[in-house]
Design a protein around this motif. Structure first.
Motif, PDB file in Angstrom:
ATOM      1  N   LEU A 293      76.770  -4.906  39.747  1.00 29.11           N
ATOM      2  CA  LEU A 293      76.633  -3.686  40.541  1.00 29.11           C
ATOM      3  C   LEU A 293      77.963  -3.273  41.167  1.00 29.11           C
ATOM      4  O   LEU A 293      78.300  -2.085  41.207  1.00 29.11           O
ATOM      5  N   ALA A 294      78.725  -4.252  41.616  1.00 28.35           N
ATOM      6  CA  ALA A 294      80.032  -3.953  42.212  1.00 28.35           C
ATOM      7  C   ALA A 294      80.991  -3.370  41.178  1.00 28.35           C
ATOM      8  O   ALA A 294      81.862  -2.557  41.513  1.00 28.35           O
ATOM      9  N   THR A 295      80.835  -3.773  39.923  1.00 26.41           N
ATOM     10  CA  THR A 295      81.666  -3.202  38.854  1.00 26.41           C
ATOM     11  C   THR A 295      81.490  -1.695  38.786  1.00 26.41           C
ATOM     12  O   THR A 295      82.461  -0.945  38.631  1.00 26.41           O
ATOM     13  N   GLY A 296      80.240  -1.240  38.898  1.00 24.97           N
ATOM     14  CA  GLY A 296      79.970   0.186  38.849  1.00 24.97           C
ATOM     15  C   GLY A 296      80.603   0.956  39.986  1.00 24.97           C
ATOM     16  O   GLY A 296      80.892   2.151  39.849  1.00 24.97           O
ATOM     17  N   VAL A 297      80.841   0.293  41.106  1.00 25.69           N
ATOM     18  CA  VAL A 297      81.460   0.943  42.265  1.00 25.69           C
ATOM     19  C   VAL A 297      82.983   0.947  42.133  1.00 25.69           C
ATOM     20  O   VAL A 297      83.636   1.993  42.224  1.00 25.69           O
ATOM     21  N   PHE A 298      83.569  -0.235  41.889  1.00 21.37           N
ATOM     22  CA  PHE A 298      85.025  -0.381  41.972  1.00 21.37           C
ATOM     23  C   PHE A 298      85.763  -0.045  40.683  1.00 21.37           C
ATOM     24  O   PHE A 298      86.990  -0.113  40.635  1.00 21.37           O
ATOM     25  N   VAL A 299      85.036   0.340  39.615  1.00 26.06           N
ATOM     26  CA  VAL A 299      85.711   0.873  38.429  1.00 26.06           C
ATOM     27  C   VAL A 299      86.290   2.251  38.726  1.00 26.06           C
ATOM     28  O   VAL A 299      87.185   2.732  38.022  1.00 26.06           O
TER      29      VAL A 299
ATOM     30  N   PHE B 199      82.536  -6.596  31.348  1.00 29.09           N
ATOM     31  CA  PHE B 199      83.782  -6.965  30.685  1.00 29.09           C
ATOM     32  C   PHE B 199      83.700  -8.328  30.015  1.00 29.09           C
ATOM     33  O   PHE B 199      84.153  -8.503  28.893  1.00 29.09           O
ATOM     34  N   ALA B 200      83.111  -9.324  30.702  1.00 27.87           N
ATOM     35  CA  ALA B 200      83.146 -10.676  30.136  1.00 27.87           C
ATOM     36  C   ALA B 200      81.847 -11.460  30.283  1.00 27.87           C
ATOM     37  O   ALA B 200      81.845 -12.667  30.028  1.00 27.87           O
TER      38      ALA B 200
ATOM     39  N   ILE C  14      83.344 -11.820  39.522  1.00 25.51           N
ATOM     40  CA  ILE C  14      84.443 -11.018  38.978  1.00 25.51           C
ATOM     41  C   ILE C  14      84.343 -10.899  37.463  1.00 25.51           C
ATOM     42  O   ILE C  14      84.991 -10.027  36.864  1.00 25.51           O
ATOM     43  N   THR C  15      83.520 -11.711  36.827  1.00 21.38           N
ATOM     44  CA  THR C  15      83.439 -11.708  35.367  1.00 21.38           C
ATOM     45  C   THR C  15      83.121 -10.333  34.773  1.00 21.38           C
ATOM     46  O   THR C  15      83.826  -9.875  33.878  1.00 21.38           O
ATOM     47  N   PRO C  16      82.089  -9.626  35.219  1.00 22.78           N
ATOM     48  CA  PRO C  16      81.826  -8.307  34.622  1.00 22.78           C
ATOM     49  C   PRO C  16      82.833  -7.254  35.030  1.00 22.78           C
ATOM     50  O   PRO C  16      82.947  -6.214  34.377  1.00 22.78           O
TER      51      PRO C  16
ATOM     52  N   SER D 117      88.592 -11.721  27.045  1.00 24.11           N
ATOM     53  CA  SER D 117      87.622 -10.691  26.695  1.00 24.11           C
ATOM     54  C   SER D 117      88.266  -9.331  26.484  1.00 24.11           C
ATOM     55  O   SER D 117      87.621  -8.410  25.987  1.00 24.11           O
ATOM     56  N   ASN D 118      89.535  -9.195  26.837  1.00 18.83           N
ATOM     57  CA  ASN D 118      90.258  -7.957  26.535  1.00 18.83           C
ATOM     58  C   ASN D 118      90.640  -7.873  25.065  1.00 18.83           C
ATOM     59  O   ASN D 118      90.934  -6.790  24.552  1.00 18.83           O
TER      60      ASN D 118
END
Length: 499
Positions: free
Chosen positions: A413-419, A247-248, A358-360, A305-306
């Protein structure tokens, strides 16, 4: 080089393979100029139908007009990201070094930001955000050629645009802060001229390709059906096409900079007296002020970044606060149990680790996911800062690798899980169906691993070669005498403080 590979092997083990995403989702936007197309031709109609047909044909396709609210929001976000670097990062790093090197850190940060602003305008924006290949763009917009106040940049919503100049300026601040992050790893021992030469090479051959691979695409209006989606994917950056979510800037900024910092720290070698003399921060007060400015500026980094002032920007804003707070508390308790006392330095380090992680993820995960990310990232970074660094014996002066690279890896990696919408995430946008696509854990994690490993490999190779070139041409390290006296006087002829 063996030390570099041995440390990076801990991270490279994450590079497992599975099935890449079939659908590539949003990350960051490519800018486009929309023109009104007119024609003098009219269809033949019966006389009695002519008034109706004329009335129906009257509304011509209007040129989209950027929303003033979105534009204002993005200008403020751009100013906030500038605040992150000067003065935020400058004071955060400056307080962590010894007094005799304070001014050198301020100078490096200030000048790097200025230099990157110029290079971004000359060729950086064009290479990152125009078509060309899956790995880097071209020079069609060098010196911002063809961009005017009327040029439009796509957002993540169909039919919604911002002025392209706003997008150029916003992305400029990202390009400026990323190489500035690297200086913390080799603080107190590198020539100022070598710093500038190195960041120019690294920016050109590491940052710009990564930005293009992760963030370049044709925009949502280019996607109308499955066939057009295939065209967009074919034209997009390599990692965007694989479906990598950032994301950012978890990969583009933090892993990229953190790995380069590790390489630089190892190539330059340890500071004189490292492990034998006290190298404690000279002003934790300034470090706390810098950390606070980073936190405030990070709202522009993440929410901005949105590209639009809507609910997703609000989600990114809220998640930035929640994850950072959780990481601060987590680091404090880990240190409290490990060293018997919680420190201000530890709290500030935890906050930065949370911001990085938390950035990505900030616009993709829900608040609960943000809390979990914040709580888990601090122990990981803490181990790298307090244990791994000493096991491998590298002198990462301000823990750029331990916090930014490792925090970025975990966050990506956490982004891929919690999305995953089932875990409260926002999901992946399907622009063909104009809804949320079905979540596929294996495919999404494969895409995230691709992005992480690519960032590690690109930054390692480019940083190592760039450092060797600079060392051969002008030399990397100051003399032993200069290092003992301090870079403030030997490199800049000034002192940060007068007695």
């Amino acid at each position: 080089m063996k030390k570099i590979l041995s440390v990076l092997s801990l991270v490279a083990l994450l590079g497992m393979t599975a099935t890449p995403l079939v659908f590539a989702e949003e990350t960051v936007t490519e800018t486009v100029t929309v023109e009104t197309v007119t024609t003098d031709a009219a269809p033949a109609v019966a006389p009695e139908a002519a008034p109706v047909a004329a009335e129906a044909a009257a509304p011509a396709a209007a040129t989209p007009v950027p929303n003033k609210g979105d534009t204002s929001f993005m200008l403020v976000a751009t100013a906030l990201v500038t605040l992150m670097t000067i003065p935020g990062l400058a004071l955060f790093y400056g307080g962590l070094v010894r007094q005799k090197n304070m001014l050198s850190v301020l100078m490096q940060t200030f000048v790097i930001f200025s230099l990157m602003a110029v290079l971004w305008t000359v060729y950086g924006y064009s290479v990152a955000f125009t078509g060309g290949s899956p790995f880097f763009g071209g020079l069609s917009k060098a010196f911002l050629a063809g961009i005017t106040p009327d040029s439009l940049g796509a957002t993540f919503s169909k039919g919604v645009y911002i002025p392209e100049y706003v997008f150029v300026g916003f992305q400029l601040t990202f390009a400026a802060i990323t190489p500035a992050l690297i200086i913390g790893a080799f603080a107190e021992r590198m020539k100022f001229s070598a710093v500038l030469a190195f960041v120019v090479l690294w920016f050109t051959f590491a940052y710009l390709p990564m930005a293009h691979m992760v963030w370049y695409w044709d925009g949502p209006d280019a996607i109308t059906d499955a066939a057009s989606l295939e065209t967009v994917v074919a034209n997009a950056g390599w990692l965007w096409a694989k479906g990598a979510l950032d994301f950012a800037g978890g990969t583009v900024v933090h892993i990229n900079a953190g790995v380069a910092g590790l390489v630089a720290a190892i190539v330059l070698g340890k500071r004189i007296g490292y492990g034998k003399e006290s190298m404690a921060p000279h002003s934790l007060t300034l470090t706390m002020v810098g950390a606070a400015l980073l936190w405030v500026g990070w709202y522009g980094f993440n929410a901005g970044s949105n590209l639009e002032a809507n609910g997703y920007a609000a989600l990114a804003f809220l998640n930035t606060t929640i994850a950072t707070g959780a990481a601060t508390i987590s680091w404090m308790f880990v240190e409290w149990f490990g060293k018997s006392k919680p420190s201000m330095l530890g709290a500030a380090s935890g906050a930065v680790a949370g911001l990085v992680a938390i950035t990505p993820a900030c616009g993709f995960v829900g608040p609960v996911g943000a809390i979990i990310i914040g709580l888990l990232v601090s122990p990981i970074c803490y181990v790298f800062v307090t244990k791994i660094k000493y096991i491998f014996g590298y002198d990462d002066a301000l823990d750029v690798f331990g916090v930014h690279a490792m925090g970025g890896v975990f966050g990506a990696l956490a982004t891929g899980v919690f999305v995953n919408p089932a875990l409260g995430g926002a999901g992946v946008v399907d622009y063909v169906a104009n809804g949320v696509a079905a979540y596929d854990f294996g495919a999404q994690m494969t895409a995230q691993i691709y992005a992480v490993v690519t960032a590690i490999v690109v930054s390692t190779v480019v940083a190592f070669i760039a450092l060797k070139i600079v060392d051969a041409v002008i030399g990397l390290r100051v003399s032993e005498e200069s290092e003992r006296e301090g870079l403030d006087t030997t490199e800049h002829g000034e002192r940060a403080y007068t007695l």
